[in-house]
Design a protein around this motif. Structure first.
Motif, PDB file in Angstrom:
ATOM      1  N   ASP A  70     -41.825  60.882  33.707  1.00 16.82           N
ATOM      2  CA  ASP A  70     -41.232  61.702  32.652  1.00 16.82           C
ATOM      3  C   ASP A  70     -41.892  63.084  32.599  1.00 16.82           C
ATOM      4  O   ASP A  70     -42.473  63.476  31.590  1.00 16.82           O
ATOM      5  CB  ASP A  70     -41.366  60.982  31.300  1.00 16.82           C
ATOM      6  N   GLY A  72     -40.982  66.062  32.219  1.00 16.79           N
ATOM      7  CA  GLY A  72     -40.548  67.062  31.251  1.00 16.79           C
ATOM      8  C   GLY A  72     -41.486  67.212  30.068  1.00 16.79           C
ATOM      9  O   GLY A  72     -41.560  68.284  29.456  1.00 16.79           O
ATOM     10  N   ARG A  73     -42.241  66.166  29.770  1.00 15.27           N
ATOM     11  CA  ARG A  73     -43.172  66.218  28.638  1.00 15.27           C
ATOM     12  C   ARG A  73     -44.284  67.238  28.830  1.00 15.27           C
ATOM     13  O   ARG A  73     -44.871  67.718  27.861  1.00 15.27           O
ATOM     14  CB  ARG A  73     -43.827  64.846  28.432  1.00 15.27           C
ATOM     15  N   ILE A  75     -44.208  70.048  31.150  1.00 15.25           N
ATOM     16  CA  ILE A  75     -43.857  71.296  31.841  1.00 15.25           C
ATOM     17  C   ILE A  75     -44.507  72.508  31.179  1.00 15.25           C
ATOM     18  O   ILE A  75     -45.127  73.344  31.850  1.00 15.25           O
ATOM     19  CB  ILE A  75     -42.327  71.480  31.895  1.00 15.25           C
ATOM     20  N   VAL A  88     -41.001  68.405  40.597  1.00 17.31           N
ATOM     21  CA  VAL A  88     -40.983  67.096  39.952  1.00 17.31           C
ATOM     22  C   VAL A  88     -40.272  66.105  40.871  1.00 17.31           C
ATOM     23  O   VAL A  88     -39.448  66.491  41.701  1.00 17.31           O
ATOM     24  CB  VAL A  88     -40.286  67.147  38.574  1.00 17.31           C
ATOM     25  N   ASP A  93     -37.771  60.957  36.945  1.00 20.08           N
ATOM     26  CA  ASP A  93     -37.142  61.643  35.823  1.00 20.08           C
ATOM     27  C   ASP A  93     -35.701  61.163  35.653  1.00 20.08           C
ATOM     28  O   ASP A  93     -34.874  61.299  36.557  1.00 20.08           O
ATOM     29  CB  ASP A  93     -37.157  63.157  36.076  1.00 20.08           C
ATOM     30  N   ARG A  98     -31.735  68.389  33.683  1.00 17.17           N
ATOM     31  CA  ARG A  98     -32.239  69.003  32.459  1.00 17.17           C
ATOM     32  C   ARG A  98     -33.666  69.511  32.653  1.00 17.17           C
ATOM     33  O   ARG A  98     -34.016  70.617  32.191  1.00 17.17           O
ATOM     34  CB  ARG A  98     -32.192  67.987  31.317  1.00 17.17           C
ATOM     35  N   THR A  99     -34.488  68.731  33.345  1.00 19.37           N
ATOM     36  CA  THR A  99     -35.881  69.143  33.568  1.00 19.37           C
ATOM     37  C   THR A  99     -35.952  70.378  34.460  1.00 19.37           C
ATOM     38  O   THR A  99     -36.750  71.291  34.206  1.00 19.37           O
ATOM     39  CB  THR A  99     -36.683  67.993  34.188  1.00 19.37           C
ATOM     40  N   TYR A 102     -35.130  73.286  32.398  1.00 20.16           N
ATOM     41  CA  TYR A 102     -36.243  73.559  31.474  1.00 20.16           C
ATOM     42  C   TYR A 102     -37.343  74.331  32.191  1.00 20.16           C
ATOM     43  O   TYR A 102     -37.874  75.322  31.666  1.00 20.16           O
ATOM     44  CB  TYR A 102     -36.765  72.240  30.930  1.00 20.16           C
TER      45      TYR A 102
END
Length: 216
Positions: A70, A72-73, A75, A88, A93, A98-99, A102
């Motif tokens: 995960d 994205g937590r 970044i 990543v 993920d 989406r990541t 982001y």
């Protein structure tokens, strides 16, 4: 131009600043920063605070490879610590598109890494949104592993996608790369080379980098 990105996971951590200065002096282009969480891969390495501490030591690109669940937590933590590019894992993920968006929202380049068992075809729809594809040529989590021979075929598949979409794209290979096989992966289409043990072995950084780049 092919980019050499030494993995500091293979550096001597008691002399990390010295080793970063040495790779810059002897011709490396990027600093490859392997972040492991003990969940996505068996090992644990280091996080954003260490990266932030070494950021003032060099102007080289910080090429950050997040081998974490995960991602994205975290970044923003790595952006704040000075990342220039964040890669990543597709496998880590659930919301990879989406990541990627982001990461790019911070003005940082974004990449997707693929484990040896993950087909290149899975990322075709994402090619136009990313800046790099990282082909893992070993199973991630440990340094010093042997290069997996079918990795070159995957590099060539990414190169075909790059050409199909007329896309500027780094194609990076990571795992078991040394002066005996680096030319082969470049011929398959790689334009970014990660090397850890092959750069830092025997503390002969200048000699090792020359041996690698002699094949570029």
């Amino acid at each position: 131009m092919i980019k050499l990105s030494p993995s500091i996971l293979s550096a001597d951590f008691s002399r990390l600043g010295e080793h970063i200065s040495a790779i810059e002096k002897y011709g490396a282009d990027w600093v490859h920063i392997d972040v492991m969480d003990g969940m996505f891969v068996p090992n644990i390495s280091f996080g954003a605070p260490i990266m932030k501490a070494i950021r003032p030591l060099t102007k080289m690109v910080f090429d950050v490879h997040l081998m974490i669940e995960d991602p994205g937590r975290y970044i923003k933590d790595f952006v704040d610590a000075g990342a220039d590019m964040i890669t990543v894992h597709y496998e880590a993920d659930k919301h990879i598109h989406r990541t990627i968006k982001y990461i790019k929202s911070f003005g940082v380049k974004a990449g997707i890494a693929l484990n040896p068992g993950t087909p290149v075809a899975l990322i075709e729809d994402l090619i136009e949104d990313i800046d790099m594809v990282l082909i893992m040529s070993v199973n991630p989590g440990f340094g010093g592993q042997k290069y997996i021979e079918f990795s070159g075929k995957k590099v060539a598949q990414v190169k075909a996608l790059k050409d199909m979409y007329n896309k500027e794209l780094y194609i990076q290979v990571d795992g078991g790369i040394d002066s005996s096989n680096v030319k082969k992966v470049i011929e398959c289409g790689a334009n970014s080379i990660v090397a850890g043990s092959a750069v830092f072995k025997n503390d002969e950084i200048e000699k090792n980098i020359k041996a690698l780049k002699g094949n570029f």
